[in-house]
Structures are given as structure tokens and as C-alpha cells.
Design a protein around this motif. Structure first.
Motif, PDB file in Angstrom:
ATOM      1  N   VAL A 149       0.913  -1.019  -0.063  1.00  0.00           N
ATOM      2  CA  VAL A 149       0.078  -0.008  -0.137  1.00  0.00           C
ATOM      3  C   VAL A 149       0.736   1.262  -0.125  1.00  0.00           C
ATOM      4  O   VAL A 149       1.757   1.411   0.862  1.00  0.00           O
ATOM      5  CB  VAL A 149      -0.954  -0.089   1.375  1.00  0.00           C
ATOM      6  N   GLY A 151      -0.459   4.572  -1.609  1.00  0.00           N
ATOM      7  CA  GLY A 151      -1.462   5.629  -1.521  1.00  0.00           C
ATOM      8  C   GLY A 151      -1.401   6.525  -2.834  1.00  0.00           C
ATOM      9  O   GLY A 151      -1.520   7.838  -2.747  1.00  0.00           O
ATOM     10  N   ASP A 155      -0.649   2.216  -6.477  1.00  0.00           N
ATOM     11  CA  ASP A 155      -1.894   1.420  -5.828  1.00  0.00           C
ATOM     12  C   ASP A 155      -2.673   0.844  -6.859  1.00  0.00           C
ATOM     13  O   ASP A 155      -2.940  -0.489  -6.858  1.00  0.00           O
ATOM     14  CB  ASP A 155      -2.485   2.132  -4.712  1.00  0.00           C
ATOM     15  N   LYS A 156      -3.283   1.721  -7.611  1.00  0.00           N
ATOM     16  CA  LYS A 156      -4.052   1.104  -8.762  1.00  0.00           C
ATOM     17  C   LYS A 156      -3.397   0.091  -9.598  1.00  0.00           C
ATOM     18  O   LYS A 156      -3.878  -0.896 -10.073  1.00  0.00           O
ATOM     19  CB  LYS A 156      -4.592   2.372  -9.529  1.00  0.00           C
ATOM     20  N   ARG A 178      -3.626  -8.566   2.464  1.00  0.00           N
ATOM     21  CA  ARG A 178      -4.396  -7.578   1.370  1.00  0.00           C
ATOM     22  C   ARG A 178      -4.682  -8.268   0.034  1.00  0.00           C
ATOM     23  O   ARG A 178      -5.736  -8.115  -0.419  1.00  0.00           O
ATOM     24  CB  ARG A 178      -3.817  -6.418   1.138  1.00  0.00           C
ATOM     25  N   GLU A 181      -7.524 -10.354   0.760  1.00  0.00           N
ATOM     26  CA  GLU A 181      -8.881  -9.480   0.867  1.00  0.00           C
ATOM     27  C   GLU A 181      -9.295  -9.072  -0.557  1.00  0.00           C
ATOM     28  O   GLU A 181     -10.507  -8.421  -0.751  1.00  0.00           O
ATOM     29  CB  GLU A 181      -8.608  -8.150   1.644  1.00  0.00           C
ATOM     30  N   GLY A 340       0.798   4.234   4.235  1.00  0.00           N
ATOM     31  CA  GLY A 340       0.135   3.041   3.996  1.00  0.00           C
ATOM     32  C   GLY A 340       1.166   1.748   4.189  1.00  0.00           C
ATOM     33  O   GLY A 340       0.769   0.457   4.306  1.00  0.00           O
TER      34      GLY A 340
ATOM     35  N   THR B 401     -10.691   5.450  -3.285  1.00  0.00           N
ATOM     36  CA  THR B 401      -9.293   5.000  -3.568  1.00  0.00           C
ATOM     37  C   THR B 401      -8.360   4.820  -2.250  1.00  0.00           C
ATOM     38  O   THR B 401      -7.244   4.606  -2.576  1.00  0.00           O
ATOM     39  CB  THR B 401      -8.553   5.593  -4.731  1.00  0.00           C
ATOM     40  N   PRO B 403      -6.094   3.840   0.280  1.00  0.00           N
ATOM     41  CA  PRO B 403      -5.710   2.424   0.718  1.00  0.00           C
ATOM     42  C   PRO B 403      -6.013   1.909   1.988  1.00  0.00           C
ATOM     43  O   PRO B 403      -6.566   2.850   2.867  1.00  0.00           O
ATOM     44  CB  PRO B 403      -4.056   2.903   0.693  1.00  0.00           C
ATOM     45  N   ARG B 404      -6.259   0.658   1.885  1.00  0.00           N
ATOM     46  CA  ARG B 404      -6.601  -0.121   3.183  1.00  0.00           C
ATOM     47  C   ARG B 404      -5.419  -0.480   4.027  1.00  0.00           C
ATOM     48  O   ARG B 404      -5.154  -1.631   4.032  1.00  0.00           O
ATOM     49  CB  ARG B 404      -7.550  -1.337   2.671  1.00  0.00           C
ATOM     50  N   ALA B 405      -4.650   0.476   4.665  1.00  0.00           N
ATOM     51  CA  ALA B 405      -3.544   0.366   5.259  1.00  0.00           C
ATOM     52  C   ALA B 405      -3.602  -0.786   6.291  1.00  0.00           C
ATOM     53  O   ALA B 405      -4.937  -0.674   6.912  1.00  0.00           O
ATOM     54  CB  ALA B 405      -2.836   1.551   5.791  1.00  0.00           C
TER      55      ALA B 405
END
Lengths: 406, 406, 406, 406
Positions: A149, A151, A155-156, A178, A181, A340, B401, B403-405
Motif C-alpha cells: 500500500v 497511496g 496502488d491502482k 491484502r 482481501e 500505508g 481509492t 488505501p486499506r493500510a
């Protein structure tokens, strides 16, 4: 729904279950990516069950971005394909077109080579070209460093590659979590750690910094390197290109205020990199080069040895978070680029602001070395990557992409 | 980590919060994709808050794939850009290179048009070109029909686009759930239903099938269409191209065994489509065209009216699952192509096997029409898409968007 | 001006004067081009002084255009690179983009292969891609069949390639003269004749035409081929695409009026070819296939044997002018496509007009076989090409491109 | 053969004979090309019979190559399309791929714009992209500056474009003669002179050189420019890239030996340019910048004024032959790059040799200004270009490309 699905597999009718040598194509498109897989390449090359083909493309061919091809060849690897497809320019269209051209070039090469796996690394924008080409040619795609992660647009890109990949070789337990997930099957994920940490594990402080300096094209002597110094490595943030020049200015002013000698690296070829480069040049012209030395690139080994010799790394490179956590090198991490990302005790996060940066540098210099931690690997990741490629089985793959139907 | 991230937004410095007309670029690369957005295009065009630019590319320009551009223009839309970039060929390399070339062409157009949104549709392989170009140009990407499940490479493409997209306009509650499970922010997802259902909602059985037949290039009369008949629409499964010819053979033989007249459509230009086309030609040469009529393409409206007139749709097209569930048209769905997709009571799933297919066709003919269900939309999806585009706010996007840190 | 110029030579520092094996890359992008070099390829492969690499691209890979790659491989050659880069479509933009993509693909291959020569053939639009890629990589370019005259865009392409080429292997004395008139040095031109004539020199009438017919996918028997028949081969004229459908219609009507059975070939993939194909299909639907048989492609050898068996070739293919002049096969040449090309007594030129075409066919059928003439080669051109490549010397090349300063 | 051929014309069915506004697309791909057409663009824009669309591509968009787009826009023109397609790199493959990508991008734009003419300029490698795209789209191609002679790969490119072009606007009588000798019809050739001379005709010596210097990013004062100085502009010779570094070294050493201040320009982005740039940097690091000042780019006007102020131009730029012959500026022309080009009395030709260069510089400084001559135009070429475009008629064109049949 008990349907049996089309299983991802090579187009070439190979039965991966058989005991036979598997052909692994690794695509390297930047100097930094090479550092992240060097020990994995060594381990793949040493494995009797694997056959390695290295493909270099885009900025990996260009002197102004560190001439990764020459570095790779000096390390004893053969680079079978050298594909120039970096569109000159620093805007988003140049990035996109580079990716498009990369897909075209790599498709022809993959079709010719018919590998059992294609390996793509991390999250640079052009790495999605490797992922698309391999996926559409129905070649199992192995992704190194998914699930992280940071940010930003990286990330995309990284997450889109994760959805295209069949096998995930991740750096940390958090990354594994992650990737699960995002809907990938646990059986397709291997926590190998990051091979870049392997290099860090064998590095020692560099004995002869002046020699290093002159070897990389510095002119004159470089007496300040025999004293305390910091390393600055700051990239433009790809969705904030306009601010990149201002950001590097804050950092350079902070370093100057602390009054410690600095080695500053030129940025990667991303949107905004030419603004960063211009800001560096302007700073140099205004302030002279007193105490600030500019390096274009170092071999990974030299770079790590330089880090072990410095008092602190400053900027927004992942190196300050990853390698430096393992080596215990103090790190001042600026802004959102590494947001992140799991980090060790060696990192102080600050915004793009002269005062905060200067304070943090001073604090890190006072503290000195930290104890290293194994967040991103224990120094044996290259071998783990090779083992994962040897063992990845047809069944794993078919499970890995089974749809999660309602 | 409470960091505030670089927010996705247009490069062009537009402030999306202001009340002003937003420029929406929709990229259409296939006839089928057009059907899926036609009513959304009408609603966007009618909205005083939105401005529409239509870009057509790849197979949408080609007569042999239905000449979508002419269909769109006959419907009264202006196609501002017509970009020919379909690489001829049915292998994966042709698909990949088409995607690469699409990125190059679309990057130049997006850079020139500077839209506030780019809209991409569904999961055809070349749609990822739209997604990559928009993402790298930092233009908010709207994805229609994410979160579905089909069980082949389309899944990879669709999910990769989901990870690149900023706004998700999904067809069903199940799709919304799956997009959330992939890590997207709930606030970025709108359940609009599928605009293709809107067309189904206004269709009525076609009064003059012989007229239809001759209008689309059929020669001679077509008396059998005045009696009961079935529609066959079967595409190659992209990761099983070798089996495609055998698969269509099973279906044609089953239809022939039931002894009911059939209208058979030529397949999409995917890997393996030329094998399907060849198998159809061989079948025709062996068996004559007695009772089997071949259609190249129909306008979406004519196609839906044809479906309402038939006894049953046979094959692996999503139409049999989606539009036909709403219209209550019996559907015999063959093989894995639609696996995992939510389905209504109108669908009987069978493997690629003559007996099973023939039995299921007979069963559906005996049953007749079903009651329609609103799994994929209630007939007002086009308007919902326009409302979602009018309301999508800067804040939504930035959250979407994050991030899921850990 | 006695200046010494930069001499064209390979980038790779090879000294062509030394006695050593020279590496020759031949690029084949269409079935027809292969026929034009087949015997040259055999002679190059047999030469101890030459090493052959075959690269196939664009339509040469596609079944619908004759699958040249398979033909080449069945003849025992190895095709080292297979590059799919034909843009689907029949307009000029598709032709141009195919050329652009070809340059990109071929540049990577030439850079990897580092040949001493690149050979390009004739004047199809996409051959200029080979010429540009080789020229910019500083690899000596050998052009086969420069200096001809046909009177359409092919002239432009052919002549532009002549100006990029370093060595010219021409078919006839007239061609040699025209290459000199364009400013090329006489020492760089070799009159080898056309290797396609070599094939004609060894062909004999085909004994079993029905077998031939069924071997190429014809269904049912083909009794009419045991009697007199004509061959029709008519391509769209690239700068008159609109008229192409009308033109083929004239021809088919003329054949029908004469009442002689005909074998009709599908056209090349050029601008307008889909109109020709459509017109052929419409003719067939209107008139049935009585006496008219459609062939997609033949192997060159089968094709020549078919020609030797027919009463007359009708259309605008160069075969009617070139191979047929050598074999003495009567030819009715329609329209402007072959205008300006040297021709033997076997040719009757007519406009696109039913009456004229029908009269000329009848006349040729009455006349029967002509004596062959050696306008385009004496049947040993392949060997001459190999000899020219063996002997082409550094000095020749440097003279060849010396500017003609005032 | 008195056949009437397919006449080159726009695909769009325009009748050029009618009195109506003709749409002219001019493609500019480098700063230098813009200088060569600036006054022609002004005249086209002023003509009521012509409509101008400017397309900028490749290096014209990039700051490091002079940001031609900004220069053009500052001059009041609108640049309708900005197409980034320069492949980064200095080898031949980068040049070739840039050309290939340019064809792809320009084809889409030409197809959209449907101009009556496309204008391409001179002989840079990527200009052939414009020529191929226009030719294949059947749009009449106008070539400015054909028929010149320089003695390197530029000759090949220029002459190949001549063979693709329909209308030739040449600089000199000698050029007209050479275009005729290549087989073009005299009626298709107009001697307009070179529009770059128009700029030279209105330039006057620059009053404030220090201001100029600081305006272009020089730091510190530049006292030496108030005294005598020379201008150095030396490009790599594209088929001798290896020697480029050595060549510029000879020149810099010669200038240094003469002891006169010098303004040195960075080279164009061609094969070898990075070697020249590196050699310049190395020279500067070894010798300091005493008396030698480096300029990245100047606006054309500033550049001409600088030339009028200098004692002598040194190097291999065409400016020393063309503009300087008109302005009477002494020129020391080194090596083969301009070989064969018509030259006035102001030029002394020397080889790449320190002594010869130094002697020639000294000689020119002693001589001072020459009388100007009108070899390449009389200062009114821009208007002549516009007149030629207004008058070019359908008939002219059809004659221009009539084949020269035997």
C-alpha cells in the motif's frame, strides 16, 4: 455452482505437473526493479528445474536512467531481448503510451518464447504492460510485491496487476492479507519476502566513498564524504506532478539548513521527474554545490553500501522504508508516497515542510543506527522465489482464479 | 495511518464540486458494448449537467463485426472519434496488441478532450485500454458492469479494471458486494442496473420476421421463421480456443436433432472466433442450410424483438442470462462462459454435450415463456447512470481509492 | 565536391569485404510476396556464403489471406519470427497503421538479429515498413522488383523504397533503366529477373484438377474443370476503392456471358478488398455458383499448374503479365492496375466493360497458348539473387548512394 | 501506353477545381522545422482561399528539444493536435519506432481532419511518417525542401518523401532539377525558395546579447559576448554515430585554440546526439567554461539575430550554408553533413581536424561579413508557398504522378 472452469495455463500445451524444466521469463523495465529481483534471478538461474530468460525494456535501456541493462550484464546475466519503448515526456500520456507500446513489443516476444511463467515486478506504471501481454497470451503471470500500500496511482497499478496475476509472491504477511482481501485464493500466494532485502543482508559499509564518488563520474575530490553525510532520494508523486519541484526544494533547503553534506540522486522517469530534475539544477545553480553532491545512479550493491555509511536517508523512496528497516538505517520519510506501507522503528514520517524535515534529519543523526527488523524478508527471499516457481502447480493455479460466485 | 492522499482527479484542474457541466467521454469498442449503454447515452445526452463525447474504436468500426459506428449514428448520436486499431487475428497476441494500440490512440484523444470522466464498459479484453489510458492521464474512470462473475479471462480483465476505476456503476446487488470485497470503497459504488435491460423493457415481439430476415441480407424467403424457432448465439471461450469448433458443433447438432428451425449468429472477434466461424461454415456445407439461418448482426432493438419471438435462446451469450431473465425468454446456457453469473428461473445450464443440449431445448420449448425478474435492472438503468455521473463528487472519489493500510 | 561520404553499412561493425558468411534477413508479409522469392530463398539457403533468416508478418500469418507461414514451413523453411501486425480494416488508415506497427516490430527484430542485409520485396504498402526500419538501423537494404511501373499508389511505395534501398535486384532491363533514371547508381543495380518466373519454368499442367479443387476445400465434385475454364483474379485498385465492387461485377458478368466455367480467387487485403469480396458474394447469391468456383488460395506451385491448365487468365493481377508471359498463357488484363508494365504478346488490354472483357476472353480462348517470352527472367532468377548477395561489396554500396551534387 | 491513371486526390471526394477554401494540414515535429515554415504558415493563415491546421508531434512537444509548441503558440498560431510520440533513445531503433508511432498517430488525425493537403517539411527522419500516412490516406502530399543534397541518411529520407509527394515546393533551381531527375513531373514542382530565408531577411543584429543570454537561462553575466564571438552548432552525422563525440571534440579544441569566445548549442535528438552532448559536458568539465557558453535553444528570431552579431558560425548545421549565405555571415562548414548542398562564397569547407578548423575560423574572423546571395530564396518564400497551395490543381497532380512507362 459446481462448474469446472477453464484453467489458466500456458497456451503451449505444457503439462506443468510433469517433472520438467520450466521456462521463466522475467521482464525488467527499470534499474530499481532489477535490484528487487537480482537474488531471485541468481536463484532461478541456479535451479536445475528452472530456465531463465531476461527481457529488458523501456528505461532499463537508457543511460540517463541508470542503464540497467549494463548493470545486469556486468552481474553475469544474459539479457536476451532489449526493447526500447519508453516514450519521451513526463506527462501521463507518455506513461500510457509507453505501456501501450510495451504490450505490443512484449506480446511478440512472449509468443516467440512460449514461457511457462512470466514474472513482473512491483508497481511501476509500465509493469502493467507485462501483465496484460502475459494474461492475454494465456501464460501464467507471477507478480512480485503485490498487496503493498502506498497511496497513489501505484496502488491502482499494483492492484490491477494482482487481479491479472495467477501467482503472488509477496513481501510480508500484511501484503498476503491484502491480496486475499482482494479476492485472490490463498493457495496462489507465497510470502517470499522481498529479494531486495537479500542484497541488504550481505552489504557492509563502503570503505572508500571517495573512490565510489569518482567511479560514478564525480569530478574533483569529495572530502565531505569522509565525514557524516545523508542520502537524498525523492521521486515525483505521480498524481501530483505540479508540486514535485516545490517538494524537492523543501527537502534541499532542509538539508542545507542542517548543514550536513548530502548525496542527492536524480529521480525516476515518471510524470514530473523533469520538474524535479529542473528544481535540483536550479538549486545547484543558486546555492553552488557546497556540501551537496549529485549522483546519477549506483549499482545496487554500491547503493546499499552507501546507505550503510550514511547517517540518514531522506526523501520518499521505498528504500527508506524497506531495505533501511532491515539494515537499521535511519530514515526521514517525506509526504504521502510511502503512506500505508508497513514500516519499522527506523522511520520518521514528516510532511513536505522545511522545518519538519530539518528537525527529523537532526533527530535521526543524533539517534544513529537502529536494530534491523525483518518486515520485508529475512535475507533469503531470492531462494524462496525460486522454490515457489519450482513448486507452483497446475492445481494451485486453477483454484487461484476460481470465481467467487454468489 | 491517517495520511491524506493524493486524490484522483482530472489533470485539468477542474473543480468537480462546482456546479457546472461535466464532460463525459464514453468509449465503445464493440457492437455488444453499445447495447449495454445505449439508454445511458440517451440519458447523458439529455442531461443539462452533462456533456457527451462518444469515441468508437477497434471492432466497432468494422462491417464484419456489426458496424457499431453506423448503428450508433443511425440512433442519432455523433461519433466524434473513430479509431481503427483492431489487430487482425484470433490469437492472444492479437488481443494484447489491440489493447496496446488502443492505449496509444486513446491517450492522445483523452489528452485532447480533457474530459471530467471516462466511461468504460464491461469486460471485453480491449476495454482495459480505456482504463489504463484514463488512469495514467489522471482522469476519473467510471466502470459499468464491474463485479460480475463469468469464470474466464474476462474475470481477470473486469476485476483489473475495477481496481483502476474510481466510480463503479454495477448491475446488481451481488455485483456491488463483490466490488466491495475487492477492496473498493462502498461510497464509490452505485447499483444502477444494466442499461441493456432498458432496451429489453420496451421491446415487443417482432411482427414481421421475414421482413427482418431479408432486411439483414438473407436471400430467398424464410418461411420457417413464421413457425417456432430458436436463436443460437455461442462465443468461443477465450482460454479454451482449441475447443471452440467442437463446442459449436455440439450445439448445432443438438438443434438439428430437435428439428426446430434456428437462427444462428456469427461469434465475436475473440481468440477462437475464426474456429467457430469455420465450424459453422463446415456444418452448413455438410448439412445444407435446411432450417438453419445465419445472421451476421442485428440492431439491438431488432435482436431483442427477435428474442421475444423465439421459443428459446441457446448458447453461452450473457444475453440468455441477463436480458432474457427480464423478458422471461427460456434460455439453454451451455458450458462455463456464464458460470457464476446471477441467473433467473429461465435458465437451464448444460455442458457441451449433444444430448443434454437437445433435451434442454426440448424442455424449454415445452415450458414456454417465464415470468420476468429484475436481477440486472428494472428498465430505468440509463437514467440511473446519468444521475450517478451528475452526482459523483470529488469527496466520493478520494475516499474510494483510499488505501486499506494495515 | 570530392568529399568522402558516410558509407552505408551495418551498424554492427562488420567488414563486408572480408570473406565470411553474410546474414540475410528476408521479410515476407503476404502470400504473393513469398512466391516472388521462393527460389531465391532456396538459393540463399544453399549458399555457403550466406545465412538466411525468414521473418513473416502482417497478412502472411492469417488464414484468410492464404496462411503464407504454413506454406513457407511446408516448403521446409524455418520462419524465425512471426509478427502479427495487420490492422483489420480496408481503408487507408488501416494500411498506414499496419505500416507503422510493422516498423515498430521489425526494428526490434532487426536490432536483435543484426543482419548484414535486409531484403524487401516489391511494392505492397506494408513493405515500406521493412525499408524504413532497415534504413534507420543503418542495415544495407536490398530491394527486389524495383523500377516497375503500374500506375497507382504501388508506384509511389515502390519508388520510395528504391530511394531507401542500397542494392536493387530488378526483373527486367526496363526496370534497371528506370531505377537509374531515379538517380540510383548503376553499380548498385543487378538484373536478376524475377524469382517467381523460376517457379513458372518448372511448372507443368495440373493433371488432377478435381483433386486440386477438393484439396482446397471445395465441396461436391467439380466436373467443369475437366473441360475448358478460365481463371479470374482481380484486386481492388488502391486509389479507386469505391469502384472496386462495380469492376469485379463487370468481370463476372463477362465470364458468365462467355459461358465458360471459371475459377475465381478472393482478393488481397487492400483498401477495397472487402467491397470486392462482397460483390463476389452478391454475384454468387444472385446467380448461383453454376460454372463459377471460388478459391481462397493455392500454394504457388498449384496455382501455376492451374494457370497452365486454363484457357485464359482474366483480371488485373500481375501474374497475367509476368508469369503468364513466360508460360504463354493467354491473359485478359483489365483496367489500369498493370498499366505501364512491360508485357508480352499474350496480353490483351481492355477497360472495365462487360462487352470488351467478354470479347477478349473469347478471342484468347480461340487463340490458345502463346510462345513464352523471357521479359521478367529466364527461370534462374533465384540463383542470380543469391549470387548478387554474395558479391555485393562495400564499395558498390558506398558508390550507390553517393549524392548527385550539382 | 496512353492510359489515364487513378488520379491522386483526397479520399473525401472534394473537387479541387471548384473555387473553395482548401484545408491545409502542416505537421511540425521539431523546432528547426518550424523555422523553416513560419512565414509560410503566416501566409497560409492570411489567405482567404486556405484554411490552416497545425499538428505538432514528437520532439516539438519536449522542453529539452526547444519546446517548439510553446514557440509556435507564442507566435499566435493555434496548435490543434499535440501528439507525443518520440521514443527515448539515440539509436536507430528509437528513430525507426518514433516514425512508426508517428504514422499511427497521424493516420488517425488525418482521417479525422480530412484535409485537402498535408504539408511535410524537409528531411528529418520522422517526417517520412507524415508522408506515409498522407499517401496511404490518399491525401495529396506537399513536400517542402525536396531535391536537396547532403550526403547521409537524410538524403534517403528526403528522396523517399519526394517519391511519395504530389507537389514539390523546392528551395532552389538546383533542387528543382534534381527532383525532375528523380522522375517527378515538372508541373508538380514550384521553386518557392525556403521560408526560413524570409526570417533571415528581416533580422537585424541583436542589440543586447547579455540580455539574450540571461533570458535563455544562462547564469552570471556574459561579458565576452560584448566582444567578438563565434557560434558553434554541430550535429552528429546519423550514419556515423560512433565518431560524433570525437568530431565535436575537434571543433571545441579548435575554437579554444583560436581563443575567441563561443556560444555552443546542444545537438538535435538524433542517433549519436547523446554522445555529442556527453562530449560537450566532458569538455566543459575538463576545461571549465572559460569563454565557452552553452545554449539549449533560441527562438528562431533570436537565433538569427545572434548569427548576425557573431563573427562566424562553425559546425555542420545547414544554417551555415542556407541562412548565412543570404545574410553574408561567414561560415566554417565541417565534414560531410552538408556535402553536395549548393553554397555561397561565405562558406569554407574543412574536415574534422583541429588545425584546419582553427585556421578557417581565423580566416573568416579576419574577412568579416560577406555580401549576401539569394541561393535559397529571396525573402518572400512564405508567400510563394501560399500561392502554390492556392493554385495547385487537380490536373497538375494527375500529371505529376503519371508513370514513366517504357
Amino acid at each position: 455452482m459446481p462448474a469446472i472452469f477453464g484453467r489458466p495455463r500456458s497456451l503451449w500445451g505444457n503439462n506443468l505437473m510433469e517433472s520438467r524444466v520450466r521456462h521463466v521469463c522475467v521482464v525488467i523495465t527499470a534499474r530499481a526493479s532489477y535490484s528487487r529481483v537480482k537474488t531471485a534471478l541468481l536463484a532461478v538461474q541456479a535451479s536445475p528445474e528452472l530456465r531463465l530468460t531476461i527481457i529488458a525494456g523501456a528505461s532499463a535501456l537508457l543511460p540517463q536512467y541508470g542503464d540497467a541493462v549494463s548493470v545486469i550484464e556486468r552481474d553475469g546475466f544474459k539479457v536476451k531481448y532489449k526493447l526500447g519503448y519508453l516514450i519521451d515526456g513526463t506527462d501521463g500520456a507518455a506513461m500510457a503510451k509507453t505501456t501501450g507500446l510495451g504490450i505490443i513489443e512484449l506480446s511478440s516476444v512472449f509468443q516467440r518464447e512460449q514461457p511457462d511463467y512470466v514474472v513482473t515486478i512491483a508497481d511501476r506504471y509500465e509493469t502493467i504492460a507485462t501483465a496484460v501481454a502475459a494474461s492475454y497470451l494465456n501464460i501464467p503471470l507471477v507478480h512480485i510485491q503485490g498487496g503493498e500500500v502506498t497511496g497513489n496511482i501505484d496502488d491502482k497499478v499494483r492492484n490491477a496487476i494482482t487481479k491479472l496475476a495467477d501467482v503472488h509472491l509477496v513481501s510480508s504477511e500484511g501484503a498476503r492479507q491484502r491480496v486475499i482481501e482482494m479476492g485472490e485464493h490463498p493457495g496462489s500466494i507465497h510470502v517470499t519476502g522481498c529479494p531486495s532485502i537479500d542484497l541488504a543482508a550481505t552489504a557492509s559499509p563502503h570503505a572508500d566513498l571517495s573512490g565510489l564518488y569518482s567511479r560514478y563520474g564525480g569530478t574533483g575530490s569529495c572530502p565531505s564524504l569522509n565525514r557524516d553525510f545523508v542520502v537524498v532520494m525523492q521521486h515525483p508523486v505521480t498524481d501530483e506532478p505540479e508540486g514535485a519541484a516545490w517538494q524537492i526544494g523543501q527537502t534541499l533547503n532542509a538539508v542545507s539548513r542542517v548543514g550536513i553534506p548530502a548525496i542527492v540522486f536524480w529521480p525516476n522517469p515518471d510524470a514530473g521527474s523533469h520538474l524535479v530534475a529542473k528544481a535540483i539544477r536550479q538549486y545547484r545553480e543558486r546555492n553552488g554545490s557546497g556540501g551537496i553532491h549529485f549522483f546519477r545512479n549506483l549499482d545496487p550493491k554500491d547503493f546499499l553500501e552507501l546507505l550503510l555509511s550514511c547517517k540518514c536517508i531522506v526523501g520518499n523512496s521505498s528504500v527508506g522504508i524497506r531495505e533501511c528497516s532491515f539494515m537499521g538505517v535511519p530514515s526521514v520519510n517525506i509526504g504521502t508516497r510511502q503512506a500505508g506501507r508497513d514500516r519499522g522503528p527506523n522511520v520518521i514520517d514528516v510532511p513536505y515542510e522545511v522545518d519538519s524535515i530539518a528537525d527529523a534529519i537532526q533527530r535521526q543523526v543524533n539517534i544513529g543506527k537502529y536494530h534491523g527488523v525483518s518486515l520485508y524478508g529475512n535475507g533469503k527471499s531470492g531462494a524462496k522465489v525460486a522454490r515457489a516457481l519450482e513448486s507452483a502447480a497446475f492445481e494451485d493455479l486453477s483454484i487461484a482464479t476460481m470465481p467467487r460466485a454468489a
